[in-house]
Design an enzyme around this catalytic site. Structure first.
Site, PDB file in Angstrom:
ATOM      1  N   THR A 181       0.835  -1.214   0.000  1.00  0.00           N
ATOM      2  CA  THR A 181       0.000   0.000   0.000  1.00  0.00           C
ATOM      3  C   THR A 181       0.869   1.263   0.000  1.00  0.00           C
ATOM      4  O   THR A 181       0.484   2.281  -0.562  1.00  0.00           O
ATOM      5  CB  THR A 181      -0.981   0.041   1.191  1.00  0.00           C
ATOM      6  OG1 THR A 181      -0.254   0.110   2.416  1.00  0.00           O
ATOM      7  CG2 THR A 181      -1.903  -1.167   1.193  1.00  0.00           C
ATOM      8  N   ASN A 182       2.039   1.186   0.631  1.00  0.00           N
ATOM      9  CA  ASN A 182       2.938   2.349   0.572  1.00  0.00           C
ATOM     10  C   ASN A 182       3.415   2.590  -0.848  1.00  0.00           C
ATOM     11  O   ASN A 182       3.480   3.728  -1.311  1.00  0.00           O
ATOM     12  CB  ASN A 182       4.142   2.137   1.500  1.00  0.00           C
ATOM     13  CG  ASN A 182       3.840   2.570   2.915  1.00  0.00           C
ATOM     14  OD1 ASN A 182       3.773   3.754   3.209  1.00  0.00           O
ATOM     15  ND2 ASN A 182       3.631   1.596   3.794  1.00  0.00           N
TER      16      ASN A 182
ATOM     17  N   ASN B   9      13.965   3.494   5.185  1.00  0.00           N
ATOM     18  CA  ASN B   9      12.928   2.535   5.581  1.00  0.00           C
ATOM     19  C   ASN B   9      11.788   3.270   6.261  1.00  0.00           C
ATOM     20  O   ASN B   9      11.987   4.313   6.882  1.00  0.00           O
ATOM     21  CB  ASN B   9      13.525   1.501   6.554  1.00  0.00           C
ATOM     22  CG  ASN B   9      12.508   0.461   6.975  1.00  0.00           C
ATOM     23  OD1 ASN B   9      11.742  -0.046   6.143  1.00  0.00           O
ATOM     24  ND2 ASN B   9      12.472   0.128   8.254  1.00  0.00           N
TER      25      ASN B   9
ATOM     26  N   HIS C   5       8.907   2.617   9.187  1.00  0.00           N
ATOM     27  CA  HIS C   5       8.632   1.671  10.279  1.00  0.00           C
ATOM     28  C   HIS C   5       7.349   2.094  11.004  1.00  0.00           C
ATOM     29  O   HIS C   5       7.189   3.271  11.339  1.00  0.00           O
ATOM     30  CB  HIS C   5       9.816   1.655  11.251  1.00  0.00           C
ATOM     31  CG  HIS C   5       9.605   0.697  12.369  1.00  0.00           C
ATOM     32  ND1 HIS C   5       9.760  -0.665  12.224  1.00  0.00           N
ATOM     33  CD2 HIS C   5       9.192   0.890  13.647  1.00  0.00           C
ATOM     34  CE1 HIS C   5       9.472  -1.260  13.361  1.00  0.00           C
ATOM     35  NE2 HIS C   5       9.125  -0.342  14.243  1.00  0.00           N
TER      36      HIS C   5
HETATM   37  C1  GRF Z   1       4.077  -0.871   6.678  1.00  0.00           C
HETATM   38  O1  GRF Z   1       3.349  -0.814   7.884  1.00  0.00           O
HETATM   39  C2  GRF Z   1       5.499  -0.411   6.881  1.00  0.00           C
HETATM   40  O2  GRF Z   1       5.626   0.567   7.887  1.00  0.00           O
HETATM   41  C3  GRF Z   1       6.190  -1.663   7.317  1.00  0.00           C
HETATM   42  O3  GRF Z   1       5.608  -2.677   6.547  1.00  0.00           O
HETATM   43  C4  GRF Z   1       4.290  -2.309   6.206  1.00  0.00           C
HETATM   44  C5  GRF Z   1       4.154  -2.427   4.717  1.00  0.00           C
HETATM   45  O4  GRF Z   1       2.844  -2.230   4.314  1.00  0.00           O
HETATM   46  N1  GRF Z   1       7.622  -1.560   7.160  1.00  0.00           N
HETATM   47  P1  GRF Z   1       2.475  -2.144   2.771  1.00  0.00           P
HETATM   48  O5  GRF Z   1       3.016  -3.417   2.120  1.00  0.00           O
HETATM   49  O6  GRF Z   1       3.107  -0.916   2.224  1.00  0.00           O
HETATM   50  O7  GRF Z   1       0.979  -2.109   2.742  1.00  0.00           O
END
Ligand code: GRF
Length: 296
Positions: A37-38, A171, A173
């Site tokens: 999703t990011n 990164n 987090h």
């Molecule tokens: C996010 O919560 C990020 O902070 C962590 O892993 C998760 C990844 O989520 N490192 P997505 O795959 O981007 O939905």
């Protein structure tokens, strides 16, 4: 801050965080292991012309990561590096002992007291990292953004992938570091009973979730929240923050300031910095309409 010295033992084929592309824009590689999703948020910002960088490739350690589908749908080249193959199978060209020993002396991600098995693991991780570096080089990536990438990078990779002698890997987090490092930031924050959760974006150093903090923001946790509500609210914040941080890096607004005897401090040289951070926290109050509805 991590000083990933590039010793002679680390010379050889590698990715070079190369010069910006012909457009002069920052070239970003995103590494994912899951839903992405990011990544999607970054793709959306890019489509809207709000990301001041180009996403030049998306890599994963898992062929089934949905993030790869998101990238392909957006026309972004993808690659997969099978860590399983490197961790379990025979190695074609194991790295030389001197390199392994030097990386082992710097790393803070593997804590197995048995030196032999620790170095074997390092050897395998480095073999996988060499393959990632080759992909990054092929795509001319300048910056690596980890977005749910579930593998720890060794000092070998970090030493090879730097931006003009600055850290090259960032990164995101899902907790307010140094609280709740590791893989379950939301769950750990929720179970602890915190009233505020947080997000941290940091440069990656030799440890796990220990690198210099670039940006942090917080969101409220209400008594009636389930863990999923907390995660949803936090993710909403992640999606705004990551693009902003990439834009700051693209505009060369991120300074790593060493402090004698202490951790380096990251300074953001943006006159609107306070407004931006304020808008993040405000957004965190406004989000999660489901939760708000349930409370009325
Ligand atoms: C996010 O919560 C990020 O902070 C962590 O892993 C998760 C990844 O989520 N490192 P997505 O795959 O981007 O939905």
């Amino acid at each position: 801050m991590s000083s990933h010295t590039q010793g002679h033992e680390e010379s050889g084929a590698t990715a070079r965080p190369g010069p910006p592309g012909p457009s002069g824009r920052l070239r970003v590689a995103v590494l994912v292991s899951g839903g992405g999703t990011n990544l999607q948020a970054l793709i959306d910002w890019a489509k809207q012309g709000r990301l001041e960088a180009d996403i030049v490739c998306v890599g994963s350690d898992r062929a089934s990561a949905y993030g790869l589908v998101r990238a392909q749908q957006a026309g972004i080249p993808t690659f997969v590096v099978s860590y399983e193959k490197y961790l379990k199978g025979p190695l074609d060209e194991p790295a030389e002992e001197a390199l392994i020993a030097s990386v082992d002396a710097r790393q803070r991600i593997l804590h197995d007291p048995d030196g032999e098995s620790r170095r074997d693991r390092l050897r395998r991780l480095i073999a996988a990292e060499k393959e990632i570096l080759a992909h990054l080089e092929a795509h001319g990536a300048d910056l690596v953004c980890l977005a749910g990438f579930m593998r720890l990078l060794t000092p070998f990779f970090l030493g090879r992938f730097r931006r003009n002698d600055r850290p090259g890997v960032v990164n995101i987090h899902p907790a307010l570091l140094p609280a709740f490092p590791g893989q379950h930031g939301y769950r750990d924050t929720y179970r602890y009973g915190c009233k505020w959760g947080g997000i941290t974006i940091h440069f990656v150093d030799e440890g796990e979730d220990t690198g210099p903090v670039i940006a942090q923001a917080v969101y409220p946790i209400w008594d009636e929240d389930a863990c999923e509500d907390v995660q949803q609210r936090g993710l909403h914040l992640e999606h705004i923050m990551y693009a902003q941080v990439i834009n700051w890096i693209a505009r060369d607004r991120v300074r790593l300031v060493p402090r004698p005897g202490g951790r380096p401090r990251v300074c953001i040289e943006d006159p609107l910095y306070r407004e931006v951070v304020g808008s993040w926290v405000e957004a965190a109050f406004r989000t999660n309409p489901d939760v708000e509805l349930r409370r009325t």
